[in-house]
Design a protein around this motif. Structure first.
Motif, mmCIF file in Angstrom:
data_model
loop_
_atom_site.group_PDB
_atom_site.id
_atom_site.type_symbol
_atom_site.label_atom_id
_atom_site.label_comp_id
_atom_site.label_asym_id
_atom_site.label_seq_id
_atom_site.Cartn_x
_atom_site.Cartn_y
_atom_site.Cartn_z
ATOM 1 N N GLU A 114 0.832 -1.201 0.000
ATOM 2 C CA GLU A 114 0.000 0.000 0.000
ATOM 3 C C GLU A 114 0.866 1.252 0.000
ATOM 4 O OE1 GLU A 114 -2.853 0.211 3.190
ATOM 5 O OE2 GLU A 114 -3.524 -1.828 2.775
ATOM 6 N N MET A 115 0.248 2.333 -0.488
ATOM 7 C CA MET A 115 0.932 3.620 -0.393
ATOM 8 C C MET A 115 0.433 4.319 0.863
ATOM 9 S SD MET A 115 0.943 5.210 -4.151
ATOM 10 C CE MET A 115 1.680 4.418 -5.543
ATOM 11 N N VAL A 116 1.220 5.286 1.304
ATOM 12 C CA VAL A 116 0.822 6.060 2.480
ATOM 13 C C VAL A 116 -0.544 6.711 2.211
ATOM 14 C CG1 VAL A 116 1.434 8.038 3.903
ATOM 15 C CG2 VAL A 116 3.223 6.478 3.085
ATOM 16 N N CYS A 130 -13.482 11.027 9.804
ATOM 17 C CA CYS A 130 -13.819 11.337 8.416
ATOM 18 C C CYS A 130 -13.805 12.829 8.110
ATOM 19 C CB CYS A 130 -15.193 10.774 8.073
ATOM 20 S SG CYS A 130 -16.500 11.524 9.040
ATOM 21 N N HIS A 131 -13.832 13.699 9.139
ATOM 22 C CA HIS A 131 -13.918 15.124 8.834
ATOM 23 C C HIS A 131 -12.550 15.761 8.625
ATOM 24 C CE1 HIS A 131 -13.679 14.520 13.173
ATOM 25 N NE2 HIS A 131 -12.901 15.592 13.166
ATOM 26 N N ARG A 132 -11.475 14.960 8.712
ATOM 27 C CA ARG A 132 -10.153 15.539 8.505
ATOM 28 C C ARG A 132 -9.681 15.278 7.084
ATOM 29 N NH1 ARG A 132 -7.973 16.598 13.300
ATOM 30 N NH2 ARG A 132 -9.047 15.731 15.108
ATOM 31 N N THR A 133 -9.163 16.321 6.441
ATOM 32 C CA THR A 133 -8.604 16.089 5.105
ATOM 33 C C THR A 133 -7.178 16.622 5.017
ATOM 34 O OG1 THR A 133 -9.394 18.214 4.293
ATOM 35 C CG2 THR A 133 -10.851 16.322 3.986
ATOM 36 N N CYS A 134 -6.860 17.631 5.836
ATOM 37 C CA CYS A 134 -5.578 18.299 5.650
ATOM 38 C C CYS A 134 -4.634 17.899 6.785
ATOM 39 C CB CYS A 134 -5.803 19.813 5.645
ATOM 40 S SG CYS A 134 -4.332 20.731 5.256
ATOM 41 N N PHE A 135 -3.981 16.764 6.640
ATOM 42 C CA PHE A 135 -3.083 16.310 7.701
ATOM 43 C C PHE A 135 -1.945 15.522 7.081
ATOM 44 C CE2 PHE A 135 -6.396 13.119 7.071
ATOM 45 C CZ PHE A 135 -5.662 11.948 6.883
ATOM 46 N N SER A 136 -0.881 15.326 7.892
ATOM 47 C CA SER A 136 0.189 14.452 7.399
ATOM 48 C C SER A 136 0.344 13.331 8.410
ATOM 49 C CB SER A 136 1.493 15.226 7.283
ATOM 50 O OG SER A 136 1.864 15.694 8.558
ATOM 51 N N LEU A 137 0.948 12.244 7.989
ATOM 52 C CA LEU A 137 1.233 11.138 8.902
ATOM 53 C C LEU A 137 2.718 11.214 9.240
ATOM 54 C CD1 LEU A 137 -0.774 8.390 7.044
ATOM 55 C CD2 LEU A 137 -1.268 9.258 9.308
ATOM 56 N N LYS A 163 1.548 9.214 13.826
ATOM 57 C CA LYS A 163 0.771 10.327 14.379
ATOM 58 C C LYS A 163 0.120 11.106 13.250
ATOM 59 C CE LYS A 163 2.924 11.164 18.798
ATOM 60 N NZ LYS A 163 4.058 11.776 19.451
ATOM 61 N N VAL A 164 -1.146 11.479 13.449
ATOM 62 C CA VAL A 164 -1.829 12.341 12.483
ATOM 63 C C VAL A 164 -1.579 13.775 12.930
ATOM 64 C CG1 VAL A 164 -4.087 13.075 11.666
ATOM 65 C CG2 VAL A 164 -3.584 10.640 11.939
ATOM 66 N N VAL A 165 -0.935 14.557 12.058
ATOM 67 C CA VAL A 165 -0.598 15.934 12.430
ATOM 68 C C VAL A 165 -1.334 16.889 11.511
ATOM 69 C CG1 VAL A 165 1.271 17.586 12.697
ATOM 70 C CG2 VAL A 165 1.676 15.162 13.189
ATOM 71 N N GLU A 166 -2.082 17.843 12.115
ATOM 72 C CA GLU A 166 -2.839 18.789 11.294
ATOM 73 C C GLU A 166 -1.878 19.724 10.584
ATOM 74 O OE1 GLU A 166 -5.358 20.507 14.275
ATOM 75 O OE2 GLU A 166 -6.788 18.854 14.185
ATOM 76 N N GLU A 167 -2.110 19.945 9.284
ATOM 77 C CA GLU A 167 -1.225 20.791 8.490
ATOM 78 C C GLU A 167 -1.949 22.099 8.173
ATOM 79 O OE1 GLU A 167 1.869 20.250 7.455
ATOM 80 O OE2 GLU A 167 2.053 18.235 8.314
ATOM 81 N N PRO A 168 -1.193 23.174 7.895
ATOM 82 C CA PRO A 168 -1.865 24.417 7.494
ATOM 83 C C PRO A 168 -2.538 24.252 6.119
ATOM 84 C CG PRO A 168 0.535 24.633 7.383
ATOM 85 C CD PRO A 168 0.253 23.337 8.053
#
Length: 1405
Positions: A114-116, A130-137, A163-168
């Protein structure tokens, strides 16, 4: 335990069997050259072919010998090696922990491939994230690359914490976020499926199963389910009911009751942010109205979303107080609107409970021809999509518009050395194709709706061309008299589909270095649009300069190019195209390896493109009258050649394959026969003639006799003796063989069978060949089957004819000449597609070749009429082909290489068949298809004259004229509106090519039906005997609702789902409000997953041999590979799941069977349509597995649904209806609803008698089922009567000793005892009044086990107590079967023989 093969799909739906044939041949060689040749690669005796190709098991061998003669010998060496490869690449999955802000960490199972990005997708789908779209792992503080494969990431292992980290946010991310939230809010709303957007489609299964079957099985107690079932179906489902309501087609889904979370969510009018606000991080502004009627204005900034102080009319971007800054819009809304918080949570719960297959997008858009009235709600994303030329998610791709050509060609160039590479390549090809098809469809609609500027705006509308989103669009009209010689507009309309077939064929041949254009053909609002990807640089140059191969003026000037010849030479074998020379304008010979129209252009990217592939396949002489050329008598007998609308009629690729295979058999038989004669001559030393002379004489006559014999040999499917000497000799070995097999086949054929080949008289041999009696017997003795013949012939051909004694070589030479092979040392048939092309001239020295080629074309045309059409009819008679509607009928014709233009001929043939009554269903479907196709042709031109504002009025008027009994249908434009329109139009600018735009309103029903009859005559050469819809319904037994469905699907009309009263003579049935939409009808190519398909075939083969476990593993593997290439939804995956479910069921794993079959049903509904015949069959299988799982009420609901759909699609009079009614009757019997059960079983009995003949074993079984119900009702006299009927049939068909006959006679004894006991008791009561001592009678409700046993029998599933000995016998039986099939015996087994009851494997014993 064995399953009936009808479900080991006779062909995976819509896969054209020929494509695979090519795989075996050309494509495979190029892929697998390094591997050693494996003879019998899957060790399965190739029975896969009988299941998947209609090739009667001979295909593989034909391929095998062919490639041997080629000296290459890699006979699909692919499969075995693939199996090993797969084992290597199966890395095991592992578990990682995911930590999301504000929630507990949770575990997630992932696989190394799988890909990230796929983890991102999972998180965006999970209920709590499900409400998060703008994050990095992040792993240990390092951000993971979205496109990296998990196995390539250092330190990522079992148990790692991500870790799910919220991105700008950026503007792009903010837009994606808003779009995603909108999708979540609309996730249960079916309107996208009704409107046919974003690859959404309908599914209704969950309504009948009350949610997911897996759970409901656990929830319900099995024991007490009997009490609460309400078994009575609605009136219209009962046998004999004449009403065919439309509304139940889409039952109401309670999930779709909208749960409002938010009233309005749109872009604010204050966008885009002014410069000073941009520098504060404002990205865009949104405007919302909550359920509580609170109007708010929201700023999307780099840090997240917050409330600002703007209102509708004043701009104040300062944060409100409190501003509720949140990283996600959902968090913000949950704080300001309690109703949102409550409903959004509930909505997500419900969304996650739905089966994933109900919501995953399909690869290609499926349109629904009916829809309810859906309220139109405000939707910012849809509005934005409509006004930008972006396609769906294009902002995800850098550079905005996609360079389709580059993507399509680059994916083809990916390496394909091993399985993982091939999977990656096929996945990429498939993905780009489905995206391209979606983009092309959208573009074509935009072009016809007038929303795209033409690149030549000065010319008249018909001649305009368009470019939109890097796709080139042209209309299907004859511009610049390009097709004048070939049939003008009719030819211009046919050319794009021919071209598409060419693209498909070259795509399947898959030659490295040869490129075709992405091509999609769209029919929309009466226009045909061809969409193609653009060759780099083509628009800057004149066509004359860029074409370096082929001809731009149909052969007047021709050029060639060595590189193109080299590339096309590689496709010559798989596509059967012969290399040939033609004369150019200077009378020089130019070599080509394709038709002259095929043009070669080298793009600015240096790639070699071929385009205009409309004559890839040779012309169909039955529809191409040529002066001075006579067709073979078989064709003339059917009134060919006939004039067609255009001169582009080609043979289908499937026909070419079948014809070559047929010739190959002939070649083998001739070679074998001559060899045997030589051998006999040597043995007896009494050769009557020198060998040379005999071979000369044979070759003289062979050419002319063969043309007849090729057709005659299988005239009435190979059973009556041909009139031609050559074939008599060919048949020699066959006859003897059938005698041998006769003794083996216990009673499987009536013993009169072998005689049909004509008595084997040695004197029937050809003119001078030795007539010694010894020789007459020789063939039968020395060669009991074709197998040795093949060996002999193959040994001849193995070393390319060298080192073999000249006599044998001569034999091959004769055989080659006789079958029209282009080589003298091996079997090799190819066609010259330029024969009979106007304007093409051939050099003097090739005249003999051209003559040969003409003969070959005539033979192929005759073969279609004299072999393929009869074989189709025979398949329908023995129920191995069971079309249910227009689409499945078309597929049945196409699989056998019969074009739809032969539909009239096929129907005439059916009409003259002795067993005409048993083909009623086929004839009716054929007539309905013919009528709706004629109506479609007329509708096409009718629509072209209609302006957009009158579209719904025009379509409803047309449907009224077509289907309504109302004699004077008038267009529904209120008279004043008509008048005012006319006045306005004078002032307004006329649409170009519009003409008098109200001409359509003058159409009347009688005129339309006259036109339909004329069209049937001119296009299909068929005489329709009806002048109105009511006469058609009366004479041919059609249903108006079926006609409505067929015409809507063919033309893309979507109607309101309501009850239409077509029979009213007082008012028209359809109003303009009933026409909801008009959709495009799209043709494109379906790239294949070749490796997966090989696994699927091997799996099927294993199953047919009785190795269920191995078969199951192979098919599971195929399923993984299919998923890998196609994603989760695809017709081929559907076939895979169905077979898996059947295997699970046979192996006793009912819950697993249920789960797989549920997926198959959902997928079939989504990918093929909710009332497609395949979907109906899937419903039936699911019902059986539900019953076995003890979910009786669900099983009944599913069967009733299947019956409703079938009534709508083809009516009650259809052989498949008998099976369905038996199923329903048995389940009702099981729940003790005896009277209802009888209604269904007696209907099934009547249909079986009609379609299988009164002496069939199916009828005997039907009688037995009815008898059992009468027994349960204690009506012993009726029970006895039915069981006696059954017993008589068994006795006559399988003899006294057969266990079926014994069972029946036991049951008769038992019934007689019961009847006597009952009578005795009654007498007792009469005699002694109420105080009689009454013997207790046994009235038993049938046990579930006995009902299930009967259900299995009628559905062709049999459980065998598998002792080792039984297994051995079964295998021996299967192998014997295969030998029978391979020996070229396609003689009809008597349809009722026990062994042949369900195709491959004995069931009813």
């Amino acid at each position: 335990m064995v399953s009936k093969t009808d479900d080991i799909p006779a062909s995976v739906p819509s896969c054209n069997p020929v494509d695979f044939a090519n795989e075996g041949d050309g494509a495979q060689d190029s892929k697998e050259t390094t591997k050693p040749p494996l003879k019998d690669s899957c060790a399965c005796g190739h029975s896969a072919d009988t299941a998947v190709m209609n090739g009667g098991g001979l295909h593989e061998h034909a391929e095998e010998a062919k490639s041997k003669q080629d000296g290459s010998g890699e006979v699909d060496g692919g499969e075995e090696s693939n199996e090993h490869e797969v084992i290597v690449i199966q890395d095991t999955g592992f578990t990682v922990k995911i930590q999301v802000p504000g929630t507990e960490p949770f575990d997630l199972q992932v696989s190394p491939q799988e890909m990230v990005q796929e983890i991102h997708q999972v998180l965006m789908d999970r209920e709590d994230t499900c409400h998060r779209t703008c994050f990095s792992l992040q792993l240990d503080g390092n951000v993971l690359d979205n496109f990296a494969e998990l196995k390539s990431i250092e330190g990522l292992q079992e148990g790692s914490l991500l870790k799910v980290v919220e991105e700008p946010y950026t503007v792009r991310e903010a837009r994606i976020h808003v779009r995603h939230i909108r999708d979540l809010l609309k996730s249960l709303d079916p309107s996208d499926a009704y409107n046919g957007v974003d690859c959404n489609s309908l599914s209704f299964l969950s309504i009948f199963t009350d949610g997911d079957l897996g759970d409901s099985g656990k929830r319900k107690k099995k024991g007490n389910e009997l009490e609460q079932i309400d078994c009575t179906p609605p009136e219209h489902i009962l046998p004999g009911s004449k009403e065919r309501p439309l509304v139940p087609l889409q039952p109401q889904n309670k999930d779709w009751k909208p749960m409002q979370c938010l009233k309005v969510l749109t872009m604010s009018g204050w966008n885009p942010p002014p410069g000073n606000r941009k520098m504060h991080g404002d990205l865009m502004y949104l405007y919302m109205v909550t359920v509580e009627e609170r109007h708010v204005s929201v700023t999307a900034s780099t840090r997240g979303f917050y409330l600002n102080q703007s209102t509708t009319y004043t701009f104040n971007p300062k944060p409100a107080n409190p501003s509720f800054l949140s990283h996600s819009l959902v968090e913000l809304l949950s704080q300001i609107s309690p109703a949102f918080k409550k409903n959004f949570t509930a909505l997500q719960k419900r969304r996650v409970q739905r089966h994933p297959f109900e919501r995953i997008a399909t690869p290609f858009q499926v349109y629904s021809w009916t829809a309810p009235q859906v309220d139109h709600a405000m939707d910012c994303v849809r509005a934005e999509d409509a006004y930008t030329s972006r396609l769906g998610y294009e902002e995800h791709i850098p550079g905005q518009t996609r360079d389709w050509n580059e993507e399509l060609q680059t994916t083809r160039e990916l390496t394909r050395k091993n399985l993982p590479e091939r999977l990656l390549r096929e996945r990429a090809i498939f993905k780009v194709h489905s995206d391209f098809a979606a983009a092309a469809t959208r573009g074509a609609m935009a072009v016809i709706d007038g929303n795209v500027m033409a690149i030549n705006p000065g010319e008249e509308t018909r001649m305009q061309m368009f470019i939109w989103n890097n796709i080139f669009f042209s209309l299907g009209f004859d511009v610049r008299d390009h097709y004048r010689e070939l049939g003008g507009d009719a030819a211009a309309h046919a050319a794009p589909t021919n071209d598409l077939n060419g693209v498909r064929a070259y795509g399947a041949a898959d030659v490295e270095g040869l490129y075709t254009l992405g091509t999609v053909v769209v029919d929309y609002r009466g226009y045909r649009v061809t969409a193609q990807s653009i060759i780099p640089g083509i628009l800057e140059r004149e066509q004359e300069q860029s074409v370096i191969y082929g001809s731009i003026d149909f052969g007047k000037t021709v050029v060639s190019h060595s590189k193109y010849l080299e590339l096309l030479e590689k496709t010559s074998r798989p596509l059967k195209v012969q290399r040939h020379g033609v004369l150019n304008e200077k009378n020089e010979t130019v070599d080509l390896c394709s038709s002259v129209e095929c043009k070669g252009i080298i793009g600015n990217d240096g790639r070699h493109y071929i385009l205009d592939l409309l004559r890839t396949f040779p012309p169909d002489l039955n529809f191409l009258p040529v002066e001075g050329e006579d067709l073979p008598p078989e064709s003339q007998r059917h009134g060919f050649p006939r004039q067609h609308l255009h001169r582009l009629a080609c043979l289908r690729q499937e026909l070419i394959e079948a014809f070559v295979e047929h010739r190959y058999l002939l070649f083998m038989k001739m070679a074998a026969l001559q060899l045997m004669q030589q051998k006999a001559n040597k043995d007896n030393k009494t050769s009557a003639l020198p060998a040379t002379e005999s071979s000369e004489s044979s070759s003289e006559t062979s050419t002319e006799t063969l043309t007849e014999s090729s057709a005659d040999a299988t005239q009435t499917p190979a059973s009556d003796a041909p009139k031609v000497p050559v074939t008599d000799t060919l048949k020699a070995d066959q006859t003897d063989e059938s005698v041998i097999s006769q003794t083996a086949t216990t009673n499987a054929e009536k013993s009169s069978k072998p005689a049909t080949n004509g008595p084997m008289e040695p004197t029937a041999l050809q003119n001078g060949e030795c007539e010694s009696p010894v020789e007459g017997k020789e063939p039968g003795e020395s060669i009991p089957g074709l197998a040795q013949a093949k060996e002999l012939a193959e040994s001849l051909v193995a070393e390319d004819g060298s080192g073999i004694d000249p006599k044998s070589r001569e034999v091959v030479l004769n055989a080659c000449k006789a079958v029209g092979s282009i080589s003298n040392t091996s079997f090799d048939i190819r066609f010259n597609p330029d024969i009979f092309s106007p304007g093409v001239r051939f050099p003097e020295d090739s005249l003999e070749d051209v003559q040969k080629q003409k003969q070959l074309l005539k033979d192929a045309a005759a073969f279609l009429v004299s072999c393929q059409i009869p074989s189709l009819v025979k398949d329908c008679l023995d129920h191995s082909a069971l079309p249910m509607d227009g689409a499945t009928l078309t597929e049945a014709l196409h699989q056998r290489g019969i074009n739809i233009r032969y539909l009239g001929t096929v129907l005439d043939f059916v009409d003259k068949t002795p067993a005409r009554a048993q083909l009623d269903h086929f004839y009716r479907i054929g007539i309905s298809e013919l009528i709706t196709r004629c109506a479609k042709h007329i509708f096409k031109t009718y629509l072209q004259g209609v302006e957009l504002s009158a579209l719904s009025a025009a379509v409803s008027h047309y449907l009224n004229c077509f289907l309504s009994s109302f004699p004077d249908a008038v267009a529904h434009l209120p008279p004043d509106e008509l008048v005012s329109r006319r006045k306005n139009r004078k002032r307004r600018n006329r649409v170009p090519g519009g003409g008098d735009n109200t001409a359509w309103a003058n159409l009347t029903p009688s005129e339309l039906w006259k036109n339909i009859a004329t069209e049937a005559q001119s296009y299909y050469h068929f005489t329709l005997q009806c002048e109105s819809v009511d006469q058609a319904v009366e004479k041919y037994g059609l249903q108006k609702i079926t006609l409505l469905r067929e015409i809507s699907i063919k033309t893309g009309i979507q109607v309101l789902i309501k009850e239409y009263n077509f029979d009213s003579r007082h008012k028209p049935a359809v109003t303009e409000e009933d026409i909801l939409n008009i959709f495009p009808v799209v043709k494109h190519i379906n790239p294949k997953a070749s490796d997966a398909f090989h696994f699927f075939q091997s799996g099927q083969a294993k199953v047919q041999q009785g190795f269920l476990k191995e078969g199951c593993e192979l098919i599971n593997e195929a399923l993984n590979l299919f998923n890998n290439v196609y994603g989760a939804m695809h017709v081929e995956i559907c076939a895979c799941l169905r077979l898996l479910a059947r295997l699970n069921y046979i192996m006793g794993d009912h819950p697993e069977a249920l789960s797989n079959q549920q997926k198959a049903v959902l997928m079939s509904e989504r990918v093929l349509g909710i009332e497609h015949p395949n979907t109906i069959q899937e419903y039936m299988h699911l019902a059986l597995y539900c019953f076995a799982n003890g979910q009786l009420s669900t099983a009944l609901k599913l069967l009733y649904r299947a019956r409703y759909l079938m009534l709508m699609v083809c009516g009650e009079d259809h052989p498949e209806m008998a099976l369905l009614d038996c199923n329903i009757g048995l389940v009702l019997h099981g729940v003790m609803e005896y009277d209802l059960s009888l209604r269904f079983l007696e209907n099934a009995l009547a249909i079986n008698i009609k379609y299988h003949g009164p002496r069939s074993l199916k009828v005997a079984l039907s009688h037995h089922l009815v008898a059992r119900v009468y027994e349960s009702k204690a009506e012993f006299r009726s029970a006895l009567q039915h069981e006696k009927e059954g017993y008589t049939i068994y006795k006559n068909q399988v003899g006294e000793a057969h266990e079926k006959t014994k069972e029946s006679s036991e049951y008769l004894k038992y019934l007689t005892q019961q009847a006597v006991a009952l009578q005795r008791t009654m007498n007792e009561i009469y005699k002694n009044g109420s105080n009689a001592s009454i013997m207790p009678l046994k009235f038993t409700a049938p046990s579930m086990a006995s009902v299930l046993e009967q259900l299995n029998i009628i559905n062709g599933i049999i459980f065998i107590p598998l002792s080792q000995k039984d297994l051995e016998n079964l295998k021996a039986e299967v192998q014997r079967r295969q030998q029978l099939q391979e020996s070229g015996k396609n003689e009809e087994h008597t349809e009722d023989s026990p062994l042949e009851l369900e195709d491959q494997i004995p069931i009813d014993d």
